[in-house]
Design an enzyme around this catalytic site. Sequence first.
Site, mmCIF file in Angstrom:
data_model
loop_
_atom_site.group_PDB
_atom_site.id
_atom_site.type_symbol
_atom_site.label_atom_id
_atom_site.label_comp_id
_atom_site.label_asym_id
_atom_site.label_seq_id
_atom_site.Cartn_x
_atom_site.Cartn_y
_atom_site.Cartn_z
ATOM 1 N N CYS A 62 34.642 52.359 92.664
ATOM 2 C CA CYS A 62 33.615 52.429 91.175
ATOM 3 C C CYS A 62 34.424 52.363 90.151
ATOM 4 O O CYS A 62 35.256 52.580 89.746
ATOM 5 C CB CYS A 62 33.511 54.115 91.691
ATOM 6 S SG CYS A 62 35.490 54.886 92.442
ATOM 7 N N HIS A 64 33.418 50.711 85.592
ATOM 8 C CA HIS A 64 32.880 49.976 84.393
ATOM 9 C C HIS A 64 32.882 48.523 84.210
ATOM 10 O O HIS A 64 34.265 48.314 84.522
ATOM 11 C CB HIS A 64 33.243 51.123 83.375
ATOM 12 C CG HIS A 64 33.308 52.286 83.999
ATOM 13 N ND1 HIS A 64 34.643 53.004 83.967
ATOM 14 C CD2 HIS A 64 32.250 53.487 83.149
ATOM 15 C CE1 HIS A 64 34.967 54.030 84.236
ATOM 16 N NE2 HIS A 64 33.208 55.100 83.620
ATOM 17 N N GLU A 82 40.907 45.897 93.096
ATOM 18 C CA GLU A 82 41.434 47.791 93.837
ATOM 19 C C GLU A 82 41.731 48.297 94.925
ATOM 20 O O GLU A 82 43.295 48.136 95.789
ATOM 21 C CB GLU A 82 40.234 48.883 93.696
ATOM 22 C CG GLU A 82 39.640 48.582 92.364
ATOM 23 C CD GLU A 82 39.179 49.914 92.480
ATOM 24 O OE1 GLU A 82 38.927 50.580 92.930
ATOM 25 O OE2 GLU A 82 38.395 50.235 91.186
ATOM 26 N N GLU A 110 27.183 58.464 83.587
ATOM 27 C CA GLU A 110 27.164 56.973 84.448
ATOM 28 C C GLU A 110 25.903 56.668 84.511
ATOM 29 O O GLU A 110 24.337 57.991 85.032
ATOM 30 C CB GLU A 110 27.912 56.926 85.297
ATOM 31 C CG GLU A 110 29.127 57.287 84.786
ATOM 32 C CD GLU A 110 30.150 56.848 85.533
ATOM 33 O OE1 GLU A 110 31.183 56.014 85.737
ATOM 34 O OE2 GLU A 110 30.209 56.294 87.587
#
Length: 175
Positions: A62, A64, A82, A110
């Site tokens: 998760c 942006h 990640e 969000e």
Amino acid sequence: MTIHIPTWINCVLTPVEKLEAHQKGLKHKAISVFIIRDGQTLLQQRAASKYHTPGLWANACCTHPYWEEDSQDCATRRLQEELGIAGLSLDYRDTVEYRAAVGDGLTEHEVVDIYVAQAPSNLEMDLNPSEVQDTTWIPISSLTDIVREAPHKYTPWLRIYVEQFSDIIFQPASV
């Protein structure tokens, strides 16, 4: 490196520094990826060095998107950065909105594009320790109960996804 993310200011998408968006609770774009394998979903434990929700468990990925970055490109990039995962096919499920306090006066507000990927049983990962401490596979059928039993171990957004959007996330893939 200063990261600017797509944030709504007076109803217009504007590049805003990521920390500022969280400090002010501004509505901004995000992506979330759920990886599924054999009836289980992958969770990641956020690195202890993260500036919010360190050490808590979240969905596989998760983040942006950068300013002017496509959501799916962002999801693909962050899976690699990640978790060291490449080559999964991402299935867009929906766009959802939530608002949650994430500690230290910070807020995630969000508008999230949700993606789901089916993983092979031999999925290889190479965790980035500045992003992820650990991973685990949780049976989808138990996820709601596991999160409800110990909500303090999970990020606010994972709790929201499980409570409000499971039907969108864990529906069978479209044919």
